[in-house]
Scaffold this active site. Structure first.
Site, short mmCIF file in Angstrom:
data_model
loop_
_atom_site.label_atom_id
_atom_site.label_comp_id
_atom_site.label_asym_id
_atom_site.label_seq_id
_atom_site.Cartn_x
_atom_site.Cartn_y
_atom_site.Cartn_z
N ASP A 44 -32.99 -38.73 46.83
CA ASP A 44 -33.79 -37.84 45.99
C ASP A 44 -34.89 -38.60 45.27
OD1 ASP A 44 -32.59 -35.48 46.59
OD2 ASP A 44 -31.36 -35.37 44.79
N ALA B 211 -33.81 -39.26 30.40
CA ALA B 211 -32.62 -39.90 29.83
C ALA B 211 -32.22 -41.14 30.61
CB ALA B 211 -31.46 -38.91 29.83
N LYS C 205 -37.72 -33.72 45.89
CA LYS C 205 -38.51 -32.55 45.52
C LYS C 205 -39.03 -32.73 44.10
CE LYS C 205 -35.41 -29.45 48.10
NZ LYS C 205 -34.14 -30.18 48.09
N MET D 157 -33.69 -28.23 33.97
CA MET D 157 -34.94 -27.68 34.51
C MET D 157 -35.47 -26.50 33.68
SD MET D 157 -33.84 -27.83 38.56
CE MET D 157 -32.17 -27.22 38.25
N ASP E 295 -24.99 -35.52 39.48
CA ASP E 295 -23.78 -35.19 40.22
C ASP E 295 -24.12 -34.19 41.32
OD1 ASP E 295 -20.57 -35.17 40.06
OD2 ASP E 295 -21.28 -33.15 40.50
#
Length: 293
Positions: free
Chosen positions: A71, A234, A93, A205, A126
């Site tokens: 990712d 974070a 993305k 989000m 996760d």
């Protein structure tokens, strides 16, 4: 010494009898093609921000992988622990920009596993919390391929730690609700379902929909004085913590630049009515000094 000819004659007789047997031609043995053993896909949670938040089991899977689909938000330092021969493919993305559609990611996982490869799908946080891991698992099930999940530290937990706060607190907040501010077109969230004292709402989000989130919570009965924390980036050196009340949410998200990725923590403690008003403030906190992996 006299040698007997009987043993020799016996061998000659046996050889003649063998020659008299009809010749049997055995059919040629066919070459059997061995099927490639199917590979395995691991949906791996990398944790948010810092590379050293990955679990030991996750690190072992990463080091054994033949191909890694990673990712955008996964710490790039993690890829340095993969073996040299491992293929590393970005499928990340960004908000409003899905350069690799989910259907294509699913197809790539299936294709790699069918080739007998050990595949890691490296996800931030996760895999089971707003990571679309269920869609990937469904595609693998449909193809009859084995898969497993290695959990990771989810962003809400890491964000609370960054802010030196807690998702639950005895006598104040007794339950945590994970939600997302990103909805499919036409979907509306019923915030009244979680409108109760003693609740911490962790919204993923939600920066781009902060105004709608604020109005929806207030309309559902959430008190205007609910504590608010916005934790941006974070567990990274760029993390920021903004604090205020629920009624500050839209204004804070609009006034601050480059907040994403961010977690919104909204607390409705049991003692909200008795709490004094808190001044909105921004606090810059550095990520914890963690030992190198």
């Amino acid at each position: 010494m006299t040698l007997s000819a009987a043993p020799f004659l016996g061998l000659v007789t046996a050889f003649r009898l063998w020659l008299a047997q009809p010749l049997t031609i055995l059919p040629a043995r066919r070459k059997t093609r061995t099927r490639a053993k199917p590979g395995h896909v691991t949906l791996l949670g990398a944790g948010p921000g810092a590379a050293d938040l990955i679990t030991l089991r996750g690190m072992q899977a990463l080091q054994a992988a033949d191909v890694i689909y990673f990712d955008r938000l996964a710490d790039p330092a993690l890829l340095g622990f993969a073996k040299a021969s491992a293929q590393k493919v970005s499928v990340g993305k960004a908000p409003g920009n899905h350069s690799v559609p989910q259907s294509q990611i699913n197809a790539r996982l299936v294709q790699s596993a069918r080739q007998g490869l050990q595949v890691v799908r490296l996800k931030c946080g996760d895999p089971g919390i707003f990571g679309r891991g269920a869609e990937e698992a469904e595609a693998l099930d449909g193809a009859g391929l084995p898969w497993s999940i290695i959990p990771g530290v989810t962003a809400a937990c890491a964000a609370a730690a960054s802010a030196q706060s807690f998702l639950t607190e005895r006598g104040q907040t007794e339950r945590v609700v994970f939600s997302t501010g990103h909805r499919r077109e036409g979907e509306v969230t019923d915030w009244s379902a979680c409108a109760a004292p003693g609740t911490t709402l962790a919204c993923y989000m939600g920066v781009s929909t902060a105004a709608a989130l604020q109005n929806g919570l207030l309309a559902a009965g959430w008190p205007a004085a609910c504590d608010l924390e916005i934790i941006s980036k974070a567990q990274t050196p760029l993390q920021r913590v903004l604090r205020g009340r629920l009624t500050d949410l839209a204004q804070l998200c609009q006034s601050q630049q480059d907040l994403n990725p961010a977690i919104l923590l909204i607390r409705w403690p049991m003692a909200t009515a008795a709490e004094p008003a808190q001044t909105t403030k921004t606090r810059l906190t550095a990520a914890p000094n963690s030992p190198a992996i």
